[in-house]
Every structure is written in C-alpha cells, then in structure tokens.
Scaffold this motif. Structure first.
Motif, mmCIF file in Angstrom:
data_model
loop_
_atom_site.group_PDB
_atom_site.id
_atom_site.type_symbol
_atom_site.label_atom_id
_atom_site.label_comp_id
_atom_site.label_asym_id
_atom_site.label_seq_id
_atom_site.Cartn_x
_atom_site.Cartn_y
_atom_site.Cartn_z
ATOM 1 N N ALA A 36 0.819 -1.218 0.000
ATOM 2 C CA ALA A 36 0.000 0.000 0.000
ATOM 3 C C ALA A 36 0.846 1.260 0.000
ATOM 4 O O ALA A 36 0.316 2.370 -0.018
ATOM 5 N N ASP A 37 2.171 1.111 0.009
ATOM 6 C CA ASP A 37 3.081 2.244 0.142
ATOM 7 C C ASP A 37 3.366 2.865 -1.222
ATOM 8 O O ASP A 37 3.829 2.191 -2.134
ATOM 9 N N ASP A 38 3.111 4.159 -1.354
ATOM 10 C CA ASP A 38 3.323 4.859 -2.626
ATOM 11 C C ASP A 38 4.606 5.655 -2.660
ATOM 12 O O ASP A 38 5.146 5.923 -3.739
ATOM 13 N N ASP A 39 5.111 6.087 -1.498
ATOM 14 C CA ASP A 39 6.244 7.015 -1.519
ATOM 15 C C ASP A 39 7.522 6.448 -0.908
ATOM 16 O O ASP A 39 8.538 7.138 -0.852
ATOM 17 N N GLY A 40 7.503 5.196 -0.448
ATOM 18 C CA GLY A 40 8.713 4.593 0.089
ATOM 19 C C GLY A 40 9.030 4.977 1.522
ATOM 20 O O GLY A 40 10.062 4.579 2.049
ATOM 21 N N PHE A 41 8.138 5.749 2.179
ATOM 22 C CA PHE A 41 8.381 6.184 3.552
ATOM 23 C C PHE A 41 7.419 5.494 4.516
ATOM 24 O O PHE A 41 6.250 5.286 4.201
ATOM 25 N N VAL A 42 7.929 5.158 5.695
ATOM 26 C CA VAL A 42 7.136 4.522 6.745
ATOM 27 C C VAL A 42 7.160 5.437 7.961
ATOM 28 O O VAL A 42 8.166 6.089 8.241
ATOM 29 N N PRO A 52 0.229 12.013 16.872
ATOM 30 C CA PRO A 52 0.667 12.306 15.506
ATOM 31 C C PRO A 52 1.700 11.290 15.043
ATOM 32 O O PRO A 52 2.310 10.601 15.860
ATOM 33 N N VAL A 53 1.870 11.198 13.730
ATOM 34 C CA VAL A 53 2.847 10.262 13.193
ATOM 35 C C VAL A 53 4.168 10.975 12.939
ATOM 36 O O VAL A 53 4.215 12.177 12.701
ATOM 37 N N ARG A 54 5.252 10.209 13.027
ATOM 38 C CA ARG A 54 6.598 10.729 12.798
ATOM 39 C C ARG A 54 7.307 9.851 11.786
ATOM 40 O O ARG A 54 7.033 8.656 11.692
ATOM 41 N N PRO A 55 8.244 10.413 11.019
ATOM 42 C CA PRO A 55 9.000 9.598 10.065
ATOM 43 C C PRO A 55 9.794 8.519 10.787
ATOM 44 O O PRO A 55 10.407 8.774 11.830
ATOM 45 N N LEU A 56 9.775 7.312 10.242
ATOM 46 C CA LEU A 56 10.537 6.209 10.817
ATOM 47 C C LEU A 56 11.686 5.782 9.912
ATOM 48 O O LEU A 56 12.810 5.612 10.356
ATOM 49 N N GLY A 57 11.390 5.618 8.619
ATOM 50 C CA GLY A 57 12.446 5.160 7.718
ATOM 51 C C GLY A 57 11.992 5.069 6.287
ATOM 52 O O GLY A 57 10.845 5.381 5.952
ATOM 53 N N GLN A 58 12.915 4.651 5.432
ATOM 54 C CA GLN A 58 12.663 4.491 4.007
ATOM 55 C C GLN A 58 12.736 3.021 3.633
ATOM 56 O O GLN A 58 13.592 2.283 4.137
ATOM 57 N N ARG A 59 11.849 2.607 2.737
ATOM 58 C CA ARG A 59 11.863 1.224 2.283
ATOM 59 C C ARG A 59 13.026 0.998 1.325
ATOM 60 O O ARG A 59 13.162 1.681 0.328
ATOM 61 N N TYR A 98 8.820 -10.283 3.074
ATOM 62 C CA TYR A 98 9.622 -9.379 3.900
ATOM 63 C C TYR A 98 9.722 -8.004 3.255
ATOM 64 O O TYR A 98 9.568 -7.840 2.046
ATOM 65 N N SER A 99 10.003 -7.006 4.086
ATOM 66 C CA SER A 99 10.404 -5.680 3.620
ATOM 67 C C SER A 99 11.540 -5.214 4.524
ATOM 68 O O SER A 99 11.559 -5.504 5.719
ATOM 69 N N ALA A 100 12.511 -4.522 3.938
ATOM 70 C CA ALA A 100 13.669 -4.012 4.669
ATOM 71 C C ALA A 100 13.660 -2.497 4.634
ATOM 72 O O ALA A 100 13.415 -1.884 3.585
ATOM 73 N N LEU A 101 13.925 -1.861 5.779
ATOM 74 C CA LEU A 101 13.876 -0.408 5.919
ATOM 75 C C LEU A 101 15.183 0.113 6.484
ATOM 76 O O LEU A 101 15.782 -0.512 7.360
ATOM 77 N N SER A 102 15.618 1.275 5.991
ATOM 78 C CA SER A 102 16.686 2.030 6.646
ATOM 79 C C SER A 102 16.033 3.068 7.545
ATOM 80 O O SER A 102 15.167 3.830 7.097
ATOM 81 N N LEU A 103 16.416 3.101 8.820
ATOM 82 C CA LEU A 103 15.778 4.001 9.776
ATOM 83 C C LEU A 103 16.335 5.412 9.677
ATOM 84 O O LEU A 103 17.495 5.625 9.322
ATOM 85 N N GLU A 104 15.487 6.380 10.007
ATOM 86 C CA GLU A 104 15.877 7.790 9.987
ATOM 87 C C GLU A 104 16.975 8.055 11.014
ATOM 88 O O GLU A 104 17.044 7.400 12.062
ATOM 89 N N ASP A 105 17.824 9.027 10.712
ATOM 90 C CA ASP A 105 18.843 9.446 11.680
ATOM 91 C C ASP A 105 18.156 10.000 12.931
ATOM 92 O O ASP A 105 17.154 10.712 12.850
ATOM 93 N N GLY A 106 18.714 9.684 14.089
ATOM 94 C CA GLY A 106 18.190 10.233 15.332
ATOM 95 C C GLY A 106 17.053 9.445 15.940
ATOM 96 O O GLY A 106 16.549 9.822 17.009
ATOM 97 N N ILE A 107 16.620 8.354 15.279
ATOM 98 C CA ILE A 107 15.569 7.518 15.866
ATOM 99 C C ILE A 107 16.168 6.737 17.038
ATOM 100 O O ILE A 107 17.184 6.068 16.909
ATOM 101 N N GLY A 108 15.551 6.833 18.191
ATOM 102 C CA GLY A 108 16.011 6.050 19.324
ATOM 103 C C GLY A 108 15.734 4.575 19.080
ATOM 104 O O GLY A 108 14.615 4.210 18.685
#
Length: 221
Positions: A36-42, A52-59, A98-108
């Motif tokens: 269902a992802d159109d922009d590659g962001f989770v 509210p939602v916050r950026p987590l990572g890129q697919r 499966y799906s693999a994601l790179s997490l955003e910088d600064g995510i705890g």
C-alpha cells in the motif's frame, strides 16, 4: 511497535539490524504491508491513539508473499549512497514475505523485543522440529506462543494466535532468561477455499534466507 504505511495499513515492526558494511540502523517487517506504500516512507507514533505520526524510515527492498521478484525502493539511501549489491530474490518455488527499511537518523533504537528479550542468535530451518514452541510479539495481540506445525526452507507454519495488525511481528525461540533466537517475520494466516482464516494458524517468513538475500545482520553497530 506499530508502523503506519501511507495511512492505508498498520503493521508491526520486526527485528532491528544493519547491513554489512553499514552502521545505519535497519529494520524488517512483512512485505505485503508495503504494497500500500506509494512514496517509500514509513511512519510511526509514540501516542496510543496512533497520532501524531513521525518519520521512521525508508523502504529499501521488499518481496511480498506470492512474488518472485524483489522491488527496490526508488528513494532508498542505501542504494543511492552505499556501494552494496542489490538483494537477490528468494529462490522461485519458495515463498517469502519481507520488507527491509533504513531508519531515519536520530531515531532512538532498542533491539530488544518488546523491551524484554535480547536477541542473541539467528535460528533457521535446520534448528526446527515439529511441536517446537515459538513465540511472536505483535502490536495487536502482544505475545502469543504455540507449537510449530510444518516448515520448509523459507516459511514456517505455527499454531499460535494473531490478528490483522500483527503482520511483520518478530517470531523467536526462547532460550532461557531473557535470551531469544530470531526466527521469522509474521506473514499471515492461510486462507481457506471459502475465504475464511483461522486466527490460530499463523505463517512466518524465515529470517535466514532473507538475511542471506539482503546482506542484513542482526543487532545494531
């Protein structure tokens, strides 16, 4: 934890890790969640209401259930900035999800499952036997456990409870104390001829072939 995909679906984040040669945190979830992802962001939320939602990572990549091809994320930093091979598809004739994601910088980050279990090793099909007890930790139904029913080189079927929203949950083997072995990623329940599902039968994509295909490793560097 729950993850939000374009406000279209909610799934569960699986194991944390990293790619070989990279210190950037990465994570796994179910491949069908990203269809269902159109922009590659989770995105994700720390609020119980989901907002509210916050950026987590890129697919980075995904291979949904029933697909023999790997889809590469167009905006993936990994493939844009790192000299790494693209992931290989899981061999035809073997399902995966499966799906693999790179997490955003600064995510705890906390690589423990549910803040409780330390993932100390990786288990694969050679480690399994019928009736072996395994557990999953899902956003929707939390921790549920049950025996293994059957498996092959890339998927394992279990007799444990799950519901929609648990897709992507980590499957693990308890080793004693707070130690577990990582085993799989929740895919879903088999669909019967009349379109129904048994919520007490749950299929998982095994991690071992996914790690081999993507060049990922458990744990954070």
């Amino acid at each position: 934890m729950s993850i939000d995909i374009d406000a279209e679906s909610v799934c569960t984040l699986s194991f944390l890790g990293h790619y070989i040669g990279s210190s950037q945190p990465a994570a796994l979830s179910a491949g069908h969640c990203m269809e269902a992802d159109d922009d590659g962001f989770v995105e994700w939320s720390t609020d119980a209401s989901g907002y509210p939602v916050r950026p987590l990572g890129q697919r980075d990549s995904m291979q949904p259930l029933g697909s023999w091809d790997v889809e590469i994320g167009e905006d993936s930093r990994r493939y844009g900035t790192e000299h790494v091979p693209e992931p290989a598809p899981i061999a035809e004739g073997r399902e995966t999800d499966y799906s693999a994601l790179s997490l955003e910088d600064g995510i705890g980050t906390d690589a423990r499952i549910g803040g409780r279990y330390d993932v100390t090793t990786l288990a694969g099909p050679a480690d399994l036997h019928a009736g072996m007890m395994v557990c999953k930790m899902g956003f929707r139904t939390k921790e549920t456990c049950g025996p293994i029913i059957s498996w092959n080189g890339s998927m394992v079927r279990t007799n444990l409870f799950s519901l929609t929203g648990d897709s992507g949950s980590p499957l693990y083997i308890k080793l004693g104390g707070n130690r577990v072995a990582a085993l799989g990623i929740l895919s879903g329940s088999p669909i019967s001829d009349d379109g129904g599902t048994n919520d007490y039968v749950t299929d998982f994509a095994l991690l071992e072939p996914v790690f081999s295909a993507t060049g990922m490793r458990l744990g954070l560097q």
